[in-house]
Design a protein around this motif. Structure first.
Motif, PDB file in Angstrom:
ATOM      1  N   THR A  90       0.894  -0.992   0.016  1.00 47.17           N
ATOM      2  CA  THR A  90      -0.082  -0.162   0.165  1.00 47.17           C
ATOM      3  C   THR A  90       0.714   1.207   0.006  1.00 47.17           C
ATOM      4  OG1 THR A  90      -0.059   0.173   2.458  1.00 47.17           O
ATOM      5  CG2 THR A  90      -1.730  -1.153   1.303  1.00 47.17           C
ATOM      6  N   ARG A  92       1.338   5.697  -1.389  1.00 49.14           N
ATOM      7  CA  ARG A  92       1.057   6.702  -2.177  1.00 49.14           C
ATOM      8  C   ARG A  92       2.421   7.423  -2.494  1.00 49.14           C
ATOM      9  NH1 ARG A  92      -3.139  10.882  -3.343  1.00 49.14           N
ATOM     10  NH2 ARG A  92      -2.017  12.817  -3.867  1.00 49.14           N
ATOM     11  N   ASP A  94       3.912  10.668  -4.853  1.00 55.40           N
ATOM     12  CA  ASP A  94       3.660  11.944  -5.470  1.00 55.40           C
ATOM     13  C   ASP A  94       4.866  12.363  -6.440  1.00 55.40           C
ATOM     14  OD1 ASP A  94       1.206  12.534  -3.977  1.00 55.40           O
ATOM     15  OD2 ASP A  94       2.297  12.924  -2.245  1.00 55.40           O
ATOM     16  N   SER A 114       3.960  -0.021 -11.400  1.00 57.71           N
ATOM     17  CA  SER A 114       2.485  -0.550 -10.985  1.00 57.71           C
ATOM     18  C   SER A 114       2.432  -2.123 -11.015  1.00 57.71           C
ATOM     19  CB  SER A 114       1.134   0.033 -11.724  1.00 57.71           C
ATOM     20  OG  SER A 114       1.128   1.488 -11.624  1.00 57.71           O
ATOM     21  N   VAL A 121      -0.339   3.685  -4.942  1.00 60.96           N
ATOM     22  CA  VAL A 121      -1.109   4.977  -6.086  1.00 60.96           C
ATOM     23  C   VAL A 121      -0.078   5.975  -6.095  1.00 60.96           C
ATOM     24  CG1 VAL A 121      -2.800   6.778  -6.102  1.00 60.96           C
ATOM     25  CG2 VAL A 121      -3.112   4.537  -5.060  1.00 60.96           C
ATOM     26  N   ALA A 123       0.380   9.609  -7.679  1.00 60.63           N
ATOM     27  CA  ALA A 123      -0.338  10.687  -8.003  1.00 60.63           C
ATOM     28  C   ALA A 123       0.537  11.722  -8.664  1.00 60.63           C
ATOM     29  CB  ALA A 123      -0.738  11.285  -6.391  1.00 60.63           C
TER      30      ALA A 123
END
Length: 294
Positions: A90, A92, A94, A114, A121, A123
């Motif tokens: 998990t 994120r 940026d 990915s 994620v 972003a």
């Protein structure tokens, strides 16, 4: 100092006011105001000038922005480091990117990342100039930045990984006589109508350099929204000088791509802040470095 107060402070800065920040944070406006007053009490300084419903940063408030971002980024790094035992299941990441480089190599980089870490994620923040990318990384707004530079890649205040070069090409509609060719001399742009980007971009700097060489063309449109490039070219508004990152996408859309001679290219790089990176940023950077060597 309560880290939540810094989050609230930055939300007000980024959202442009207390009401918008409260809505974005899903808290009441009085609660937000109370937290900011408590932060001002902790710092013994006003952070905002309150003028009616408007909130303007004081000099102290402007000085707090960068340290506040650094504090939150450090906390995110600490949290992500703990989560790294879960092998990046998990999280994120940026990333700031200039428009053309968001087409390539960012598309391929995100695809490959990915596949390795599907739970993370990525972003992407849109920025338009090399300086904007460096500032976003330096201030902690993002961890990584993808940029293009006509000169040497930036090294001051950031660490840089070279990813290669991208030459300039010309996009033309399929019914243009140039569509029967594979290349053209830059001097042949004289008298043509061109779609150009805003000042500060590599695309704009290149076409401006052509004008300085005495190649007289007409600016048909000046755009910030790079997604409009292909539709404008296909609609016959003008031709567009872009980097070859657009080659495949333009071809799929029906535009023709010509090499411009003599070849002129931009240096592509991935920049990161100096110091510890989150596991996701470190993994992304290592992957990009490996792929650039292949």
């Amino acid at each position: 100092m309560d880290i939540r107060k810094l989050e609230y402070f930055l939300a007000i800065v980024d959202c442009g006011g207390f009401n918008r920040a409260a809505a974005a944070l899903h808290v009441s406006q009085p609660s937000l105001s109370q937290a900011v007053r408590a932060l001002e009490h902790d710092l013994e300084s006003e952070l905002f000038h309150r003028i009616g419903r408007r909130a303007m940063l004081t000099e102290a408030g402007r000085a707090l922005i960068e340290p506040a971002r650094a504090a939150l980024r450090s906390l995110d790094t600490a949290r992500a480091s703990v989560a790294s035992v879960n092998e990046l299941r998990t999280g994120r990441l940026d990333v700031a990117s200039m428009p053309s480089q968001a087409v390539e190599p960012l598309t391929t980089l995100i695809r490959d990342f990915s596949r390795r870490h599907p739970g993370v994620v990525v972003a992407v923040k849109a920025v338009f100039t090399t300086g904007d990318v460096v500032d976003a990384v330096r201030t902690g707004a993002v961890e990584l930045g993808l940029l293009a530079s006509a000169g040497p890649l930036p090294q001051k205040e950031v660490s840089t990984t070279a990813l290669g070069v991208q030459r300039f090409v010309l996009l033309v509609p399929p019914d243009d006589p140039l569509a029967r060719r594979q290349s053209m001399a830059c001097a042949e742009l004289a008298g043509r109508r061109l779609i150009v980007g805003q000042s500060g971009t590599g695309m704009r700097a290149y076409v401006d350099s052509l004008r300085e060489q005495g190649i007289a063309f007409t600016v048909a449109a000046e755009i910030e929204h790079r997604v409009a490039l292909l539709p404008l070219v296909l609609a016959g508004v003008g031709l567009a000088v872009v980097t070859e990152s657009w080659r495949d996408l333009a071809g799929q859309a029906g535009a023709h791509v010509l090499d411009i001679e003599p070849a002129t290219a931009l240096n592509i790089g991935l920049v990161s802040r100096r110091g510890p990176l989150s596991p996701a940023a470190a993994a992304f950077l290592a992957m990009a470095d490996t792929e650039s060597d292949q």
